[in-house]
Motif scaffolding. Structure first.
Motif, mmCIF file in Angstrom:
data_model
loop_
_atom_site.group_PDB
_atom_site.id
_atom_site.type_symbol
_atom_site.label_atom_id
_atom_site.label_comp_id
_atom_site.label_asym_id
_atom_site.label_seq_id
_atom_site.Cartn_x
_atom_site.Cartn_y
_atom_site.Cartn_z
ATOM 1 N N THR A 1 -0.135 -2.592 1.291
ATOM 2 C CA THR A 1 -0.876 -1.503 0.492
ATOM 3 C C THR A 1 -0.612 -0.387 0.467
ATOM 4 N N SER A 2 0.230 -0.087 -0.656
ATOM 5 C CA SER A 2 0.908 1.322 -0.645
ATOM 6 C C SER A 2 -0.055 2.269 -0.794
ATOM 7 N N SER A 3 -1.212 2.121 -1.481
ATOM 8 C CA SER A 3 -2.151 3.147 -1.773
ATOM 9 C C SER A 3 -2.837 3.745 -0.376
ATOM 10 N N LEU A 4 -2.818 2.703 0.550
ATOM 11 C CA LEU A 4 -3.464 3.242 1.934
ATOM 12 C C LEU A 4 -2.387 4.042 2.558
ATOM 13 N N VAL A 5 -1.123 3.621 2.402
ATOM 14 C CA VAL A 5 -0.019 4.322 3.189
ATOM 15 C C VAL A 5 0.134 5.609 2.703
ATOM 16 N N GLU A 6 -0.275 6.098 1.226
ATOM 17 C CA GLU A 6 -0.142 7.205 0.893
ATOM 18 C C GLU A 6 -1.291 8.100 0.855
ATOM 19 N N ARG A 7 -2.365 7.456 1.382
ATOM 20 C CA ARG A 7 -3.778 8.155 1.564
ATOM 21 C C ARG A 7 -3.510 8.315 2.977
ATOM 22 N N MET A 8 -3.130 7.799 3.995
ATOM 23 C CA MET A 8 -2.861 8.151 5.317
ATOM 24 C C MET A 8 -1.547 9.184 5.461
ATOM 25 N N ALA A 9 -0.687 9.073 4.563
ATOM 26 C CA ALA A 9 0.526 10.132 4.703
ATOM 27 C C ALA A 9 0.572 10.528 3.307
ATOM 28 N N PRO A 10 -0.139 11.528 2.752
ATOM 29 C CA PRO A 10 -0.387 12.157 1.680
ATOM 30 C C PRO A 10 1.173 12.716 1.301
ATOM 31 N N ASP A 11 1.260 13.039 0.076
ATOM 32 C CA ASP A 11 2.710 13.730 -0.667
ATOM 33 C C ASP A 11 3.130 14.778 0.285
ATOM 34 N N ASP A 12 2.019 15.814 0.288
ATOM 35 C CA ASP A 12 2.288 16.995 0.948
ATOM 36 C C ASP A 12 2.721 17.053 2.392
ATOM 37 N N LEU A 13 2.025 16.021 3.158
ATOM 38 C CA LEU A 13 2.523 15.800 4.666
ATOM 39 C C LEU A 13 3.754 15.113 4.565
ATOM 40 N N TRP A 14 4.069 14.051 3.787
ATOM 41 C CA TRP A 14 5.114 13.333 3.749
ATOM 42 C C TRP A 14 6.418 14.430 3.540
ATOM 43 N N GLU A 15 6.390 15.419 2.533
ATOM 44 C CA GLU A 15 7.486 16.064 2.123
ATOM 45 C C GLU A 15 7.795 17.102 3.416
ATOM 46 N N LEU A 16 6.928 17.418 4.266
ATOM 47 C CA LEU A 16 7.245 18.211 5.463
ATOM 48 C C LEU A 16 7.754 17.348 6.514
ATOM 49 N N PHE A 17 6.970 15.942 6.400
ATOM 50 C CA PHE A 17 7.754 15.078 7.527
ATOM 51 C C PHE A 17 9.191 14.718 7.324
ATOM 52 N N GLU A 18 9.640 14.553 6.094
ATOM 53 C CA GLU A 18 11.026 14.276 5.850
ATOM 54 C C GLU A 18 12.032 15.416 6.218
ATOM 55 N N ARG A 19 11.494 16.565 6.335
ATOM 56 C CA ARG A 19 12.261 17.645 6.661
ATOM 57 C C ARG A 19 12.528 17.567 8.229
ATOM 58 N N VAL A 20 11.715 17.010 9.105
ATOM 59 C CA VAL A 20 11.816 16.957 10.436
ATOM 60 C C VAL A 20 12.331 15.628 11.194
ATOM 61 N N VAL A 21 12.199 14.399 10.433
ATOM 62 C CA VAL A 21 12.335 13.276 10.921
ATOM 63 C C VAL A 21 13.988 12.862 11.086
ATOM 64 N N PRO A 22 14.408 12.379 12.166
ATOM 65 C CA PRO A 22 15.805 12.197 12.210
ATOM 66 C C PRO A 22 16.216 11.101 11.151
ATOM 67 N N PRO A 23 17.338 10.794 10.915
ATOM 68 C CA PRO A 23 18.039 9.603 9.951
ATOM 69 C C PRO A 23 17.912 8.501 10.757
#
Length: 217
Positions: free
Chosen positions: A100-122
């Motif tokens: 359920t992708s909509s649930l994933v997006e709700r728990m990890a919204p775009d603003d948070l995800w954009e920040l997370f992408e900057r710190v998560v290791p490859p």
């Protein structure tokens, strides 16, 4: 996938008044998640869930303040149920093989995800053609946030996010060792600070005891 409120499907009626075909669909979906209910203890026998038990469970969910039950459909077929209250997610069910992708997006919204992408290791490289497909970082992040905010255990993680509880815990440990959470915390503070949304009227600073050198200096 399309999410629609349960109340909209029954014109404001209670779950006891659900149309027979819809209640049958819901019961089949609940029954397909018997492993989750074996852990949660919501039904006496998770391998034999009746329509009456499902109607009662939905009525209990909707009796909570600010509660809402959403039905997820894809091409007209019921593939998920989400129970929400005013604070957090409740039961999240899905048909096996669907995320359920909509649930994933709700728990990890775009603003948070954009920040997370900057710190998560490859992701580590896998031998060509070896091993299972690695679950996406956003799916796993959403699962971790759900566990942290809902109070459920890793083993009780609903299947709607994609990764299992074991996978989510393994990735949580991996990211903790890489200090991802500390880096993300700093990024969030920087972001809030740049918007002028930090309240500095109250703050706490950790103190550390250090042995004083003899002779001053």
């Amino acid at each position: 996938m399309i999410l629609e409120p349960l109340a909209a499907t029954v014109d404001g009626a209670s779950p006891d008044d659900l149309p027979g075909p819809l209640l049958t669909e819901l019961t089949a979906l609940y029954a397909s998640n018997h492993e989750f209910f074996a852990l949660s203890g919501d039904f006496p026998d998770p391998h034999h869930i009746s329509t009456e038990q499902v109607a009662t469970a939905l009525a209990d969910e909707l009796s909570q303040p600010g509660a809402e039950v959403l039905l997820g459909r894809s091409e007209g077929r019921l593939i998920g149920v989400v129970a929400l209250d005013a604070i957090s997610f409740g039961v999240i069910l899905r048909q096996p093989g669907t995320v359920t992708s909509s649930l994933v997006e709700r728990m990890a919204p775009d603003d948070l995800w954009e920040l997370f992408e900057r710190v998560v290791p490859p992701a580590p490289e896998r031998p060509q053609g070896g091993g299972r497909r690695r679950h996406g970082d956003r799916e796993v992040l959403a699962a971790i946030i759900f566990v942290a905010t809902s109070g459920c255990t890793w083993n009780q993680l609903p299947p709607g996010f994609g990764p299992s509880g074991v996978t989510a815990f393994r990735r949580f440990t991996e990211w903790s060792e890489a200090r991802v959470w500390a880096k993300l915390h700093r990024l969030v503070l920087d972001e809030l600070g740049s918007r002028g949304e930090l309240d500095w009227s109250r703050c706490a600073i950790d103190s550390v005891s250090v042995r004083a050198l003899k002779g001053g200096g």
